[in-house]
Design a protein around this motif. Structure first.
Motif, mmCIF file in Angstrom:
data_model
loop_
_atom_site.group_PDB
_atom_site.id
_atom_site.type_symbol
_atom_site.label_atom_id
_atom_site.label_comp_id
_atom_site.label_asym_id
_atom_site.label_seq_id
_atom_site.Cartn_x
_atom_site.Cartn_y
_atom_site.Cartn_z
ATOM 1 N N ALA A 44 -0.450 15.505 -7.138
ATOM 2 C CA ALA A 44 -1.265 14.512 -7.848
ATOM 3 C C ALA A 44 -0.401 13.398 -8.426
ATOM 4 C CB ALA A 44 -2.070 15.201 -8.947
ATOM 5 N N GLU A 45 0.707 13.780 -9.018
ATOM 6 C CA GLU A 45 1.623 12.802 -9.614
ATOM 7 C C GLU A 45 2.161 11.839 -8.550
ATOM 8 O OE1 GLU A 45 5.918 13.847 -11.046
ATOM 9 O OE2 GLU A 45 4.523 14.321 -12.676
ATOM 10 N N LEU A 46 2.645 12.386 -7.447
ATOM 11 C CA LEU A 46 3.174 11.546 -6.375
ATOM 12 C C LEU A 46 2.076 10.657 -5.777
ATOM 13 C CD1 LEU A 46 5.544 14.071 -4.547
ATOM 14 C CD2 LEU A 46 6.238 12.086 -5.924
ATOM 15 N N ALA A 47 0.894 11.228 -5.588
ATOM 16 C CA ALA A 47 -0.217 10.446 -5.032
ATOM 17 C C ALA A 47 -0.548 9.270 -5.939
ATOM 18 C CB ALA A 47 -1.442 11.337 -4.840
ATOM 19 N N ASN A 48 -0.656 9.520 -7.221
ATOM 20 C CA ASN A 48 -1.048 8.461 -8.152
ATOM 21 C C ASN A 48 0.070 7.449 -8.400
ATOM 22 O OD1 ASN A 48 -3.609 9.476 -8.257
ATOM 23 N ND2 ASN A 48 -3.315 10.567 -10.177
ATOM 24 N N GLU A 49 1.294 7.802 -8.040
ATOM 25 C CA GLU A 49 2.413 6.842 -8.105
ATOM 26 C C GLU A 49 2.493 5.995 -6.833
ATOM 27 O OE1 GLU A 49 5.881 9.284 -8.740
ATOM 28 O OE2 GLU A 49 5.389 9.633 -10.857
ATOM 29 N N GLY A 50 1.668 6.309 -5.817
ATOM 30 C CA GLY A 50 1.690 5.569 -4.557
ATOM 31 C C GLY A 50 2.738 6.065 -3.574
ATOM 32 N N PHE A 51 3.362 7.204 -3.868
ATOM 33 C CA PHE A 51 4.432 7.739 -3.028
ATOM 34 C C PHE A 51 3.987 7.969 -1.582
ATOM 35 C CE2 PHE A 51 6.723 11.401 -1.235
ATOM 36 C CZ PHE A 51 8.037 11.002 -1.381
ATOM 37 N N TYR A 52 2.753 8.452 -1.398
ATOM 38 C CA TYR A 52 2.277 8.811 -0.065
ATOM 39 C C TYR A 52 1.679 7.642 0.718
ATOM 40 C CZ TYR A 52 2.822 13.677 -1.567
ATOM 41 O OH TYR A 52 3.328 14.868 -2.003
ATOM 42 N N ASP A 53 1.472 6.506 0.066
ATOM 43 C CA ASP A 53 0.835 5.369 0.722
ATOM 44 C C ASP A 53 1.699 4.873 1.890
ATOM 45 O OD1 ASP A 53 -0.919 5.753 -1.352
ATOM 46 O OD2 ASP A 53 -0.580 3.802 -2.298
ATOM 47 N N GLY A 54 1.116 4.834 3.077
ATOM 48 C CA GLY A 54 1.830 4.377 4.274
ATOM 49 C C GLY A 54 2.677 5.438 4.953
ATOM 50 N N VAL A 55 2.662 6.671 4.455
ATOM 51 C CA VAL A 55 3.513 7.734 4.993
ATOM 52 C C VAL A 55 2.852 8.378 6.219
ATOM 53 C CG1 VAL A 55 4.530 10.000 4.470
ATOM 54 C CG2 VAL A 55 4.606 8.170 2.776
ATOM 55 N N PRO A 56 3.600 8.549 7.313
ATOM 56 C CA PRO A 56 3.037 9.134 8.532
ATOM 57 C C PRO A 56 2.977 10.660 8.502
ATOM 58 C CG PRO A 56 5.318 8.569 8.902
ATOM 59 C CD PRO A 56 4.977 8.090 7.508
ATOM 60 N N PHE A 57 2.116 11.189 9.353
ATOM 61 C CA PHE A 57 2.138 12.621 9.668
ATOM 62 C C PHE A 57 3.156 12.754 10.795
ATOM 63 C CE2 PHE A 57 -1.779 12.536 7.332
ATOM 64 C CZ PHE A 57 -1.810 13.772 6.718
ATOM 65 N N HIS A 58 4.338 13.267 10.465
ATOM 66 C CA HIS A 58 5.471 13.261 11.390
ATOM 67 C C HIS A 58 5.542 14.486 12.298
ATOM 68 C CE1 HIS A 58 6.976 15.353 7.769
ATOM 69 N NE2 HIS A 58 7.611 16.112 8.650
ATOM 70 N N ARG A 59 4.696 15.476 12.033
ATOM 71 C CA ARG A 59 4.711 16.699 12.839
ATOM 72 C C ARG A 59 3.274 17.195 12.948
ATOM 73 N NH1 ARG A 59 6.894 22.364 11.034
ATOM 74 N NH2 ARG A 59 7.175 23.339 13.052
ATOM 75 N N VAL A 60 2.676 17.045 14.114
ATOM 76 C CA VAL A 60 1.273 17.405 14.318
ATOM 77 C C VAL A 60 1.198 18.291 15.560
ATOM 78 C CG1 VAL A 60 -1.078 16.545 14.577
ATOM 79 C CG2 VAL A 60 0.604 15.193 13.283
ATOM 80 N N ILE A 61 0.972 19.573 15.332
ATOM 81 C CA ILE A 61 0.995 20.564 16.401
ATOM 82 C C ILE A 61 -0.417 21.087 16.639
ATOM 83 C CG2 ILE A 61 1.973 22.755 17.166
ATOM 84 C CD1 ILE A 61 4.302 22.215 15.154
ATOM 85 N N PRO A 62 -0.991 20.816 17.831
ATOM 86 C CA PRO A 62 -2.356 21.275 18.123
ATOM 87 C C PRO A 62 -2.506 22.786 17.897
ATOM 88 C CG PRO A 62 -1.539 19.872 19.893
ATOM 89 C CD PRO A 62 -0.372 20.147 18.978
ATOM 90 N N GLY A 63 -3.622 23.179 17.295
ATOM 91 C CA GLY A 63 -3.893 24.588 17.047
ATOM 92 C C GLY A 63 -3.117 25.168 15.893
ATOM 93 N N PHE A 64 -2.252 24.372 15.262
ATOM 94 C CA PHE A 64 -1.434 24.885 14.164
ATOM 95 C C PHE A 64 -1.624 24.058 12.905
ATOM 96 C CE2 PHE A 64 3.198 25.547 12.581
ATOM 97 C CZ PHE A 64 2.779 26.477 11.653
ATOM 98 N N MET A 65 -0.954 22.892 12.812
ATOM 99 C CA MET A 65 -1.029 22.126 11.578
ATOM 100 C C MET A 65 -0.555 20.699 11.762
ATOM 101 S SD MET A 65 2.211 21.633 10.226
ATOM 102 C CE MET A 65 3.571 21.741 11.357
#
Length: 152
Positions: free
Chosen positions: A34-55
């Motif tokens: 919550a703290e990082l989200a509200n500081e804008g830390f995650y804004d523009g950040v990619p999903f760098h590892r996307v594995i079908p059937g997993f996560m």
């Protein structure tokens, strides 16, 4: 006293993903996200590892390639009995159980082999179709990105 948060809204290019926060399971991890989200830390950040059937893994606001995290200290594990099933949000870490920082993953399917080894901190309640639609890869050629993320 720390703020109390119950919901995380993650805006992706296709719309909003609503995540129910679970401070009852992992209060320190929820507070960090919550703290990082509200500081804008995650804004523009990619999903760098996307594995079908997993996560789908993201949250590296430092290097954006999965090797970094925030400047905040790592968190001590808050392993719980919540199962790693479709829609569950959990913290990524290294082999050190006390190394979670900012990176997280969202399960596409049952991943019960992770139970008791990673800290569950939330669950997707709306918009899982947007998570399912993220470009796949390690890393994806054109990764999906978090436009904004806010806790309330």
């Amino acid at each position: 006293m720390a703020d109390t948060y119950s919901t995380l809204t993650m805006t992706l290019e296709g719309g909003d993903v609503t995540i129910k926060l679970r401070p009852d399971l992992a209060p320190n991890h929820v507070q960090r996200i919550a703290e990082l989200a509200n500081e804008g830390f995650y804004d523009g950040v990619p999903f760098h590892r996307v594995i079908p059937g997993f996560m789908a893994q993201g949250g590296d606001g430092g290097t954006h390639n999965g090797t970094g995290g925030s400047s905040k200290p790592n968190l001590k594990q808050e392993f719980n009995k919540e199962p790693h099933v479709r829609g569950v949000c959990s913290m990524a870490r290294t082999m050190d159980p006390n190394s979670a920082n900012s990176q997280f993953f969202i399960c596409f399917d049952d991943a019960r082999f992770l139970d008791g080894q990673y800290t569950v901190w939330g669950e997707v309640t709306d918009g899982m179709d947007l998570i399912d639609a993220l470009p796949k890869g390690e890393p994806p050629a054109n990764p999906g990105k978090i436009v904004t993320m806010k806790a309330s």
